[in-house]
Scaffold this active site. Structure first.
Site, PDB file in Angstrom:
ATOM      1  N   LYS A 171       0.940  -1.671   0.177  1.00 33.17           N
ATOM      2  CA  LYS A 171      -0.312  -0.035   0.212  1.00 33.17           C
ATOM      3  C   LYS A 171       1.321   0.964   0.227  1.00 33.17           C
ATOM      4  O   LYS A 171       0.736   2.398  -1.243  1.00 33.17           O
ATOM      5  CB  LYS A 171      -0.946   0.029   1.080  1.00 33.17           C
ATOM      6  CG  LYS A 171      -2.036   1.140   1.443  1.00 33.17           C
ATOM      7  CD  LYS A 171      -2.841   1.269   2.226  1.00 33.17           C
ATOM      8  CE  LYS A 171      -3.747   2.572   2.597  1.00 33.17           C
ATOM      9  NZ  LYS A 171      -4.083   2.437   4.462  1.00 33.17           N
ATOM     10  N   GLU A 177      10.851  -4.630   4.157  1.00 34.00           N
ATOM     11  CA  GLU A 177      10.952  -5.661   3.826  1.00 34.00           C
ATOM     12  C   GLU A 177      10.447  -5.837   2.162  1.00 34.00           C
ATOM     13  O   GLU A 177      11.829  -6.630   1.402  1.00 34.00           O
ATOM     14  CB  GLU A 177       9.998  -6.835   4.582  1.00 34.00           C
ATOM     15  CG  GLU A 177      10.429  -7.146   6.034  1.00 34.00           C
ATOM     16  CD  GLU A 177      10.141  -5.795   6.867  1.00 34.00           C
ATOM     17  OE1 GLU A 177       9.511  -4.711   6.452  1.00 34.00           O
ATOM     18  OE2 GLU A 177       9.552  -6.188   7.648  1.00 34.00           O
ATOM     19  N   GLY A 232      -4.347  -1.759   5.019  1.00 29.47           N
ATOM     20  CA  GLY A 232      -3.902  -3.053   4.697  1.00 29.47           C
ATOM     21  C   GLY A 232      -4.410  -4.303   4.878  1.00 29.47           C
ATOM     22  O   GLY A 232      -4.696  -5.082   4.035  1.00 29.47           O
ATOM     23  N   ARG A 233      -4.850  -4.573   6.187  1.00 28.45           N
ATOM     24  CA  ARG A 233      -5.430  -5.890   6.723  1.00 28.45           C
ATOM     25  C   ARG A 233      -6.632  -6.385   5.659  1.00 28.45           C
ATOM     26  O   ARG A 233      -7.201  -7.135   5.729  1.00 28.45           O
ATOM     27  CB  ARG A 233      -4.790  -6.082   7.762  1.00 28.45           C
ATOM     28  CG  ARG A 233      -5.828  -4.605   8.518  1.00 28.45           C
ATOM     29  CD  ARG A 233      -5.283  -5.072   9.922  1.00 28.45           C
ATOM     30  NE  ARG A 233      -5.753  -3.342  11.000  1.00 28.45           N
ATOM     31  CZ  ARG A 233      -5.434  -2.370  11.011  1.00 28.45           C
ATOM     32  NH1 ARG A 233      -4.150  -2.103  10.176  1.00 28.45           N
ATOM     33  NH2 ARG A 233      -5.403  -1.151  11.469  1.00 28.45           N
ATOM     34  N   GLU A 318      -3.364  -6.287  15.164  1.00 28.77           N
ATOM     35  CA  GLU A 318      -2.748  -4.963  14.634  1.00 28.77           C
ATOM     36  C   GLU A 318      -4.297  -3.564  14.708  1.00 28.77           C
ATOM     37  O   GLU A 318      -4.406  -2.573  14.825  1.00 28.77           O
ATOM     38  CB  GLU A 318      -2.501  -5.055  13.541  1.00 28.77           C
ATOM     39  CG  GLU A 318      -1.892  -3.794  12.637  1.00 28.77           C
ATOM     40  CD  GLU A 318      -1.043  -4.195  11.717  1.00 28.77           C
ATOM     41  OE1 GLU A 318       0.535  -4.300  11.793  1.00 28.77           O
ATOM     42  OE2 GLU A 318      -1.508  -3.793  10.427  1.00 28.77           O
ATOM     43  N   HIS A 348      -3.716 -31.675  19.283  1.00 24.89           N
ATOM     44  CA  HIS A 348      -2.358 -32.590  19.824  1.00 24.89           C
ATOM     45  C   HIS A 348      -1.628 -31.818  19.521  1.00 24.89           C
ATOM     46  O   HIS A 348      -0.826 -32.477  20.236  1.00 24.89           O
ATOM     47  CB  HIS A 348      -2.736 -34.248  18.604  1.00 24.89           C
ATOM     48  CG  HIS A 348      -3.150 -34.624  18.487  1.00 24.89           C
ATOM     49  ND1 HIS A 348      -2.781 -36.263  19.267  1.00 24.89           N
ATOM     50  CD2 HIS A 348      -4.454 -34.735  17.107  1.00 24.89           C
ATOM     51  CE1 HIS A 348      -4.728 -36.429  18.413  1.00 24.89           C
ATOM     52  NE2 HIS A 348      -5.442 -35.535  17.288  1.00 24.89           N
ATOM     53  N   LYS A 460      10.508  -0.112  13.461  1.00 30.65           N
ATOM     54  CA  LYS A 460      10.870   0.501  12.772  1.00 30.65           C
ATOM     55  C   LYS A 460      11.632   1.520  12.569  1.00 30.65           C
ATOM     56  O   LYS A 460      12.779   2.077  12.299  1.00 30.65           O
ATOM     57  CB  LYS A 460       9.803   1.155  11.417  1.00 30.65           C
ATOM     58  CG  LYS A 460       8.363  -0.136  11.158  1.00 30.65           C
ATOM     59  CD  LYS A 460       7.360   0.064  10.615  1.00 30.65           C
ATOM     60  CE  LYS A 460       6.505  -0.788  10.655  1.00 30.65           C
ATOM     61  NZ  LYS A 460       5.362  -0.331   8.899  1.00 30.65           N
TER      62      LYS A 460
HETATM   63  O1  F6P Z   1       4.231  -2.265   9.597  1.00 32.60           O
HETATM   64  C1  F6P Z   1       3.179  -3.336   9.595  1.00 32.60           C
HETATM   65  C2  F6P Z   1       1.452  -2.818   8.434  1.00 32.60           C
HETATM   66  O2  F6P Z   1       1.688  -1.571   7.990  1.00 32.60           O
HETATM   67  C3  F6P Z   1       0.576  -3.618   8.124  1.00 32.60           C
HETATM   68  O3  F6P Z   1      -0.745  -2.398   8.472  1.00 32.60           O
HETATM   69  C4  F6P Z   1       0.704  -3.381   6.875  1.00 32.60           C
HETATM   70  O4  F6P Z   1      -0.314  -4.935   6.500  1.00 32.60           O
HETATM   71  C5  F6P Z   1       2.025  -3.955   6.470  1.00 32.60           C
HETATM   72  O5  F6P Z   1       2.868  -3.097   7.171  1.00 32.60           O
HETATM   73  C6  F6P Z   1       2.536  -4.030   5.440  1.00 32.60           C
HETATM   74  O6  F6P Z   1       2.312  -2.352   4.350  1.00 32.60           O
HETATM   75  P1  F6P Z   1       2.810  -2.097   2.287  1.00 32.60           P
HETATM   76  O7  F6P Z   1       1.373  -2.707   2.185  1.00 32.60           O
HETATM   77  O8  F6P Z   1       2.113  -0.581   2.719  1.00 32.60           O
HETATM   78  O9  F6P Z   1       3.717  -2.178   2.348  1.00 32.60           O
END
Ligand code: F6P
Length: 501
Positions: A171, A177, A232-233, A318, A348, A460
């Protein structure tokens, strides 16, 4: 006679042929009346109306939370600050469909994204792979989320570079990452002999930050937008869910949206007393008040849904893992810890604690009526799976006396039973939307803004000077304003030539 005719209020409810049985919550008629009255007092009905109307219910970021528009297949106008968003949403649908028809001869898709840009599509691809008879286009769908190169190495060892497509999903398009993994995959394409124009052809993005995607080198025609009013979620319904359409066709993706849309209509229109997301939220609230529960579990008795609890963890924790309410005041309750995994495997593992531990942990038992494979053993195995699901709920609720304390089951351990008629794209969409709306309901009842996540930022920020200190390879780092003494010592340990004997 439909099995729905067995429904018997106040404990049995249904929507879109999904059944919710709350009989083991231990809530009597007066208890429910009180809960619904409290919900009305919290202005829940107004909140639901505002959510769907595009009001700025995400107050800290001053924007709506309109993921429901992404599954509004009827295209009924939805206005944000006076402008209908549906033409833009429908344009993305048209482009997704066109892409499904365009990708021929693609062997591998590398979907790069993390958190909300990963869990939803990953869960859907895992789940739909188990749907008997659902035609897959047979591409290898790889999900690359972790900055740990183990995942990258595993994927790149399998993918065929000249017939791979890369979809960068973020987003913000600033998530470290994701951008670092994307760079690594582009480098791999280059090292594998792909020309610049082949790389440009292979690269796609799904984002709300078009500029950043273009700066990264993604061709504008290959960028699928979504918008700041989609959290995002809550974004799997946007082009973030592209893998579903690419692997199973646009019609399947539409079915996924249709299931969610059906639940949205139910959530929006059903009275609170018949409203599944509301009833599920209230049952949790009741257990918080009564037992001060700190955790709850979601146990899908369907191997296909093993990723569901991980998706749910981000959704709930979150969204609602917060100590202050919309006005900055301390909250009485917020999200309990959520965990779970597929039954019967989970039995289990940690069910011992459910039955005899000192903590009371409410459980959502999620079952699917139809078997999840067309193997000859499917019917017999499925019967055993369902028997286990029912037996666990009964044992937890009723308990068992015994003269030996070790054999006593205290009972009175609450659970919901959620029954899907089958697991396909439609019911998967419905299940996810059910929980999304439940999460939003809980946020409303706790007066929490479920649509921001300020708590993920601080770590972060701190990671940056720490990374710099690690990169220095010095083993005499001193604590400072950004790195405390404990962390400095850990950095020095990592930077020293220590080798375990
Ligand atoms: O660090 C949490 C977060 O901001 C989430 O809310 C989001 O889903 C994820 O990182 C990834 O964010 P993006 O889609 O902006 O890369």
């Amino acid at each position: 006679m439909s099995y729905l005719s067995h429904l018997n209020p106040p404990n049995l409810h249904s929507a879109v042929e999904i059944v919710l049985d709350t009989a083991y919550q231990g809530i009597d008629t007066q208890g429910w009346e009180k809960l619904f009255a409290e919900a009305r007092q919290s202005q829940l009905e107004q909140f639901i109306a505002d959510l769907f109307a595009g009001k700025h219910i995400n107050n800290s970021e001053d924007r709506p939370a309109l993921h429901s528009a992404l599954r509004n297949l009827t295209k009924t106008p939805i206005l944000i600050d006076g402008k209908d968003v549906m033409p833009a949403v429908a344009d993305v649908w048209r482009r997704i469909e066109a892409l499904c028809n365009k990708w021929v001869g693609v062997t591998d898709v590398i979907h790069i994204g993390i958190g909300g840009s990963d869990f939803g599509p990953r869960l859907a691809i895992e789940a739909l792979a188990h749907v008997p008879g659902l035609q897959s286009r047979g591409m290898r769908m790889h999900f690359l989320a972790n900055i740990d190169t183990a995942e990258l190495a595993r994927i790149l060892a399998r993918a065929q570079p000249h017939s791979t497509r890369v979809v960068i999903v973020s987003k913000s398009f600033t998530t470290l990452e994701t951008t670092m993994n994307a760079k690594a995959v582009v480098a791999w394409l280059k090292d594998s002999g792909c020309t610049q124009s082949q790389i440009t052809h292979a690269l796609y993005a799904v984002t709300a930050n078009i500029h950043a995607a273009k700066d990264f080198g993604v061709d504008e025609d290959n960028i699928f937008p979504f918008w700041d009013w989609v959290g995002g979620r809550y974004s799997v319904w946007s082009a973030v869910g592209l893998p579903i359409a690419l692997q199973y066709g646009f019609e399947t993706f539409k079915q996924f949206l249709a299931g969610a849309e059906a639940i949205d209509l139910h959530f929006k229109n059903a009275p609170l007393e018949k409203n599944l997301p509301v009833i599920m939220a209230l049952s949790l609230l009741y257990q918080q008040e009564k037992h001060h529960i700190k955790a709850y579990a979601a146990i899908p008795y369907a191997d296909a849904l093993d990723w569901f609890p991980k998706w749910l963890q981000q959704l709930d924790m979150e969204s609602n893992g917060k100590s202050v309410d919309r006005n900055g005041k301390p909250v009485k309750h917020s999200s309990p810890v959520v965990f779970g995994s597929a039954g019967s495997n989970a039995q289990h593992s940690y069910f011992q604690l459910f039955h005899q531990g000192t903590e009371i942990i409410p459980i959502d038992f999620i079952a699917v009526r139809d078997p999840m494979s067309d193997r000859p053993e499917a019917v017999a195995h499925h019967r055993i799976l369902l028997s286990n699901c029912l037996a666990q709920a009964q044992a937890l609720a009723n308990g068992k006396t015994a003269s030996n304390p070790n054999d006593v089951y205290p009972g009175k351990r609450p659970s919901n039973f959620l029954l899907l008629p089958k697991l396909n794209a439609f019911y998967l969409g419905a299940l996810l939307a059910l929980y999304e709306n439940r999460t939003a309901t809980l946020g409303a009842l706790w007066n929490i803004n479920s649509f921001d996540q300020p708590g993920v930022e601080y770590g972060k920020v701190l990671a940056k000077p720490i990374e710099k200190a690690l990169a220095s390879h010095q083993s005499d780092i001193q604590s400072n304003a950004e790195i405390d003494a404990v962390t400095a010592a850990r950095i020095n340990l990592l930077n020293s030539n220590y080798s375990p004997s």
